[in-house]
Scaffold this motif. Structure first.
Motif, PDB file in Angstrom:
ATOM      1  N   MET A 109     -35.751  -4.880  -3.061  1.00 61.25           N
ATOM      2  CA  MET A 109     -34.319  -5.042  -3.310  1.00 61.25           C
ATOM      3  C   MET A 109     -33.908  -6.513  -3.336  1.00 61.25           C
ATOM      4  O   MET A 109     -33.073  -6.930  -4.145  1.00 61.25           O
ATOM      5  N   LEU A 110     -34.504  -7.315  -2.460  1.00 58.97           N
ATOM      6  CA  LEU A 110     -34.185  -8.739  -2.433  1.00 58.97           C
ATOM      7  C   LEU A 110     -34.666  -9.442  -3.701  1.00 58.97           C
ATOM      8  O   LEU A 110     -34.008 -10.365  -4.195  1.00 58.97           O
ATOM      9  N   LEU A 111     -35.794  -9.019  -4.244  1.00 61.24           N
ATOM     10  CA  LEU A 111     -36.262  -9.577  -5.513  1.00 61.24           C
ATOM     11  C   LEU A 111     -35.292  -9.235  -6.642  1.00 61.24           C
ATOM     12  O   LEU A 111     -35.048 -10.061  -7.545  1.00 61.24           O
ATOM     13  N   ILE A 112     -34.709  -8.021  -6.605  1.00 61.09           N
ATOM     14  CA  ILE A 112     -33.691  -7.648  -7.593  1.00 61.09           C
ATOM     15  C   ILE A 112     -32.462  -8.545  -7.439  1.00 61.09           C
ATOM     16  O   ILE A 112     -31.881  -9.019  -8.428  1.00 61.09           O
ATOM     17  N   GLY A 113     -32.042  -8.781  -6.184  1.00 62.36           N
ATOM     18  CA  GLY A 113     -30.909  -9.672  -5.945  1.00 62.36           C
ATOM     19  C   GLY A 113     -31.165 -11.074  -6.474  1.00 62.36           C
ATOM     20  O   GLY A 113     -30.278 -11.707  -7.070  1.00 62.36           O
ATOM     21  N   LEU A 114     -32.377 -11.578  -6.280  1.00 60.65           N
ATOM     22  CA  LEU A 114     -32.744 -12.898  -6.791  1.00 60.65           C
ATOM     23  C   LEU A 114     -32.677 -12.921  -8.314  1.00 60.65           C
ATOM     24  O   LEU A 114     -32.186 -13.879  -8.919  1.00 60.65           O
ATOM     25  N   GLY A 142     -24.782   0.291  -0.887  1.00 61.76           N
ATOM     26  CA  GLY A 142     -26.146  -0.207  -0.872  1.00 61.76           C
ATOM     27  C   GLY A 142     -26.776  -0.068   0.499  1.00 61.76           C
ATOM     28  O   GLY A 142     -27.946   0.331   0.626  1.00 61.76           O
ATOM     29  N   GLY A 143     -26.002  -0.372   1.554  1.00 60.66           N
ATOM     30  CA  GLY A 143     -26.510  -0.212   2.916  1.00 60.66           C
ATOM     31  C   GLY A 143     -26.858   1.225   3.240  1.00 60.66           C
ATOM     32  O   GLY A 143     -27.880   1.505   3.880  1.00 60.66           O
ATOM     33  N   ALA A 144     -26.019   2.170   2.768  1.00 56.38           N
ATOM     34  CA  ALA A 144     -26.305   3.587   3.010  1.00 56.38           C
ATOM     35  C   ALA A 144     -27.582   4.019   2.301  1.00 56.38           C
ATOM     36  O   ALA A 144     -28.431   4.713   2.866  1.00 56.38           O
ATOM     37  N   PHE A 145     -27.742   3.585   1.043  1.00 60.90           N
ATOM     38  CA  PHE A 145     -28.955   3.928   0.293  1.00 60.90           C
ATOM     39  C   PHE A 145     -30.190   3.273   0.921  1.00 60.90           C
ATOM     40  O   PHE A 145     -31.264   3.882   0.980  1.00 60.90           O
ATOM     41  N   GLY A 146     -30.031   2.035   1.381  1.00 63.55           N
ATOM     42  CA  GLY A 146     -31.159   1.353   1.988  1.00 63.55           C
ATOM     43  C   GLY A 146     -31.643   2.041   3.245  1.00 63.55           C
ATOM     44  O   GLY A 146     -32.853   2.230   3.446  1.00 63.55           O
ATOM     45  N   GLY A 147     -30.683   2.446   4.100  1.00 64.92           N
ATOM     46  CA  GLY A 147     -31.063   3.169   5.308  1.00 64.92           C
ATOM     47  C   GLY A 147     -31.724   4.494   5.001  1.00 64.92           C
ATOM     48  O   GLY A 147     -32.719   4.877   5.632  1.00 64.92           O
ATOM     49  N   ALA A 163     -26.018  -7.967  -7.180  1.00 69.16           N
ATOM     50  CA  ALA A 163     -26.765  -8.690  -6.146  1.00 69.16           C
ATOM     51  C   ALA A 163     -26.278  -8.293  -4.755  1.00 69.16           C
ATOM     52  O   ALA A 163     -27.077  -8.148  -3.821  1.00 69.16           O
ATOM     53  N   GLY A 164     -24.951  -8.098  -4.608  1.00 72.64           N
ATOM     54  CA  GLY A 164     -24.413  -7.650  -3.327  1.00 72.64           C
ATOM     55  C   GLY A 164     -24.908  -6.265  -2.956  1.00 72.64           C
ATOM     56  O   GLY A 164     -25.220  -5.996  -1.786  1.00 72.64           O
ATOM     57  N   GLY A 165     -24.983  -5.370  -3.955  1.00 72.24           N
ATOM     58  CA  GLY A 165     -25.523  -4.038  -3.688  1.00 72.24           C
ATOM     59  C   GLY A 165     -26.983  -4.094  -3.268  1.00 72.24           C
ATOM     60  O   GLY A 165     -27.414  -3.386  -2.353  1.00 72.24           O
ATOM     61  N   ALA A 166     -27.778  -4.956  -3.940  1.00 69.22           N
ATOM     62  CA  ALA A 166     -29.190  -5.115  -3.568  1.00 69.22           C
ATOM     63  C   ALA A 166     -29.306  -5.689  -2.158  1.00 69.22           C
ATOM     64  O   ALA A 166     -30.176  -5.270  -1.375  1.00 69.22           O
ATOM     65  N   MET A 167     -28.424  -6.630  -1.834  1.00 74.42           N
ATOM     66  CA  MET A 167     -28.413  -7.204  -0.486  1.00 74.42           C
ATOM     67  C   MET A 167     -28.091  -6.136   0.551  1.00 74.42           C
ATOM     68  O   MET A 167     -28.716  -6.060   1.621  1.00 74.42           O
ATOM     69  N   GLY A 168     -27.099  -5.287   0.248  1.00 80.94           N
ATOM     70  CA  GLY A 168     -26.750  -4.198   1.163  1.00 80.94           C
ATOM     71  C   GLY A 168     -27.924  -3.244   1.363  1.00 80.94           C
ATOM     72  O   GLY A 168     -28.207  -2.819   2.491  1.00 80.94           O
ATOM     73  N   ALA A 218     -31.091  -3.952   1.092  1.00 81.09           N
ATOM     74  CA  ALA A 218     -32.117  -4.626   1.891  1.00 81.09           C
ATOM     75  C   ALA A 218     -31.746  -4.654   3.369  1.00 81.09           C
ATOM     76  O   ALA A 218     -32.574  -4.370   4.237  1.00 81.09           O
ATOM     77  N   MET A 219     -30.479  -4.985   3.665  1.00 78.23           N
ATOM     78  CA  MET A 219     -30.070  -5.052   5.065  1.00 78.23           C
ATOM     79  C   MET A 219     -30.046  -3.660   5.707  1.00 78.23           C
ATOM     80  O   MET A 219     -30.399  -3.491   6.871  1.00 78.23           O
ATOM     81  N   GLY A 220     -29.624  -2.655   4.920  1.00 75.53           N
ATOM     82  CA  GLY A 220     -29.628  -1.290   5.443  1.00 75.53           C
ATOM     83  C   GLY A 220     -31.030  -0.779   5.713  1.00 75.53           C
ATOM     84  O   GLY A 220     -31.237   0.082   6.573  1.00 75.53           O
ATOM     85  N   GLY A 221     -32.019  -1.316   4.970  1.00 78.77           N
ATOM     86  CA  GLY A 221     -33.392  -0.864   5.137  1.00 78.77           C
ATOM     87  C   GLY A 221     -34.251  -1.719   6.028  1.00 78.77           C
ATOM     88  O   GLY A 221     -35.395  -1.361   6.308  1.00 78.77           O
ATOM     89  N   LEU A 222     -33.732  -2.869   6.485  1.00 80.85           N
ATOM     90  CA  LEU A 222     -34.547  -3.793   7.272  1.00 80.85           C
ATOM     91  C   LEU A 222     -34.623  -3.424   8.747  1.00 80.85           C
ATOM     92  O   LEU A 222     -35.701  -3.431   9.356  1.00 80.85           O
ATOM     93  N   PHE A 223     -33.487  -3.085   9.339  1.00 81.58           N
ATOM     94  CA  PHE A 223     -33.433  -3.055  10.804  1.00 81.58           C
ATOM     95  C   PHE A 223     -33.938  -1.752  11.412  1.00 81.58           C
ATOM     96  O   PHE A 223     -34.460  -1.756  12.533  1.00 81.58           O
ATOM     97  N   LEU A 224     -33.822  -0.630  10.696  1.00 79.77           N
ATOM     98  CA  LEU A 224     -34.339   0.629  11.244  1.00 79.77           C
ATOM     99  C   LEU A 224     -35.851   0.556  11.481  1.00 79.77           C
ATOM    100  O   LEU A 224     -36.314   0.791  12.603  1.00 79.77           O
TER     101      LEU A 224
END
Length: 449
Positions: free
Chosen positions: A426-431, A392-397, A259-264, A266-272
């Motif tokens: 990713m957030l659905l996976i975390g859920l 996770g953040g690196a993959f998300g970005g 779940a932490g990896g999925a969160m990372g 999502a956050m890595g992919g949200l802000f760009l």
């Protein structure tokens, strides 16, 4: 103080990039590496740093990291050219990797399981506050002290943090002497470095040749090969492996880490994509674009403290699942709202919902990941948990960047909407991972220190 400082330095530099480039006569590639060097050297050694805390004591590793970070910050502040700055940023990242797992491990050692939620809530709130402060603090410091000031302020903060930790943090040491296996450390470090480097910098090389015959694909294959050999050695190690695989037999730890990896991600992919939309479509300047996320992270910090208290009184699965649900709602509503001419005020409710979700997730996930582990595994567990989020953040970005590049022919709004669908997934996976947590606390409420 230490956790706030390393979080702040992950975001504060972005505001100063144009000034640094002009002052040091640096190239765009140099500026990419000013951030990438920090991110790479932060993510790669986290597992080894967490295990090191288990084996020599978290306080000793924390002090070493704080000392290294403070000296590296001073070097950044006086750097005469981009090469020195990049090297100092790499040392900052290595030092941050020593610090991060110990902040979580010390909380686990100092508090019994039934009272751990509140301090972990403060820990999560500090993380949110550092992200909120980055753009504003960077803008203010650059405007008043110049770009060197964003590194120079770390020196008194780091020195004060070192003195406070030396005097106030309990010195928990293992009862027996331990040693780190050199080959395991090299294999895990080389594998993670190769994979994270390829994911973070693949776009820079157009996912092709990096140097000579070396391509991004070969680097990924090399990294995965090293990690495969590393896991095999851990499986065959009858003594003290660097990353005990029995960690992953603990269902709560595995689910929380996933779940932490999925969160990372999502956050890595949200802000760009969000920043591209606000600046490219809505035509707002960078400082305004950065400021729009500040209320989000302020609410995140407030929600994190509440989540900590909530997880002390009830099952920590509840705030974690509620946080992921709010993040899905907030991010999903952003996808629906994005169109040319949308006001920033119209985006604020969705960002605030997502901010509350971020705050509700952090502390309960950390508690779930560590509450059912034996004391000797807390440090390495903290390192693995932090590594999952960083990678996770690196993959998300990288994933959202690839979507944006693939949608080059479309308008900015359509490309942004397409890119934001990845964080929602990713957030659905975390859920879903929250549903896999057993909720059992085998510590019986006892302190693990």
């Amino acid at each position: 103080m230490s956790f706030f400082m390393i979080g702040l330095d992950a975001t504060i530099v972005n505001v100063a990039i144009p000034r640094i480039q002009h002052a040091l006569h640096a190239t765009v590639n140099d500026m990419v590496w000013v951030n990438s060097a920090y991110a790479l050297c932060y993510a790669v050694p986290l597992i080894a740093a967490g295990r090191l805390g288990d084996r020599v004591g978290p306080k000793r590793v924390l002090l070493a990291g704080l000392g290294g970070f403070t000296l590296a910050s001073l070097t950044c502040a006086v750097a005469p050219g981009p090469g020195v700055l990049i090297a100092a940023r790499a040392v900052q990242g290595l030092s941050a990797a020593l610090i991060a797992p110990q902040t979580m491990a010390l909380i686990v050692h100092m508090f019994p399981a039934d009272r751990r939620g509140r301090p972990l809530g403060v820990w999560g709130a500090v993380g949110g506050a550092s992200m909120a402060a980055g753009p504003l603090a960077g803008g203010l410091i650059v405007a008043t002290l110049g770009w060197r000031g964003i590194f120079l302020v770390n020196v008194p903060v780091g020195a004060a943090g070192w003195l406070a930790a030396a005097r106030l943090v309990p010195d928990r040491r293992p009862l027996t002497h331990h040693q780190l296996d050199l080959w395991d450390t090299v294999l895990s470090g080389a594998g993670l470095f190769a994979v994270v480097f390829a994911v973070q910098s693949g776009g820079l090389y157009h996912w092709g040749t990096v140097a000579g015959p070396l391509t991004v694909g070969w680097i990924i294959a090399l990294g995965l090969g090293c990690l495969g050999v590393f896991v095999l050695r851990q499986h065959r190690n009858p003594g003290e492996p660097l990353m005990p695989l029995r960690l992953f037999r603990n269902r709560d730890f595995s689910a929380a880490s996933a779940a932490g990896g999925a969160m990372g991600c999502a956050m890595g992919g949200l802000f760009l994509p969000l920043m591209i939309y606000v600046q490219g479509t809505l035509r707002h300047p960078p400082l305004e674009a950065g400021t729009v996320t500040v209320p989000m992270f302020v609410l995140s910090a407030v929600a994190a403290r509440g989540a900590g208290r909530w997880s002390d009184r009830a099952d920590p699965r509840l705030p974690a699942a509620a946080g992921f649900a709010l993040l899905v709602a907030g991010t999903g509503s952003l996808v629906m709202l994005l169109r040319p001419g949308t006001s920033l005020w119209a985006l604020l409710p969705s960002l605030l919902i997502a901010g509350a979700g971020i705050g509700l997730v952090s502390a309960p996930l950390a508690r779930i990941a560590t509450s059912t582990l034996e004391p000797g595994l807390v440090g390495v567990a903290s390192g693995v948990f932090s590594t999952a989020r960083q990678i996770g953040g690196a993959f998300g970005g990288a994933a959202t960047g690839a979507v944006l590049q693939a949608a080059v022919g479309a308008n900015t709004t359509s490309a942004t909407r397409a890119a934001l669908l990845f964080p929602v997934a990713m957030l659905l996976i975390g859920l879903a991972c929250c549903a896999l947590v057993t909720g059992q606390d085998r510590t019986g409420g006892r302190a693990t220190g």
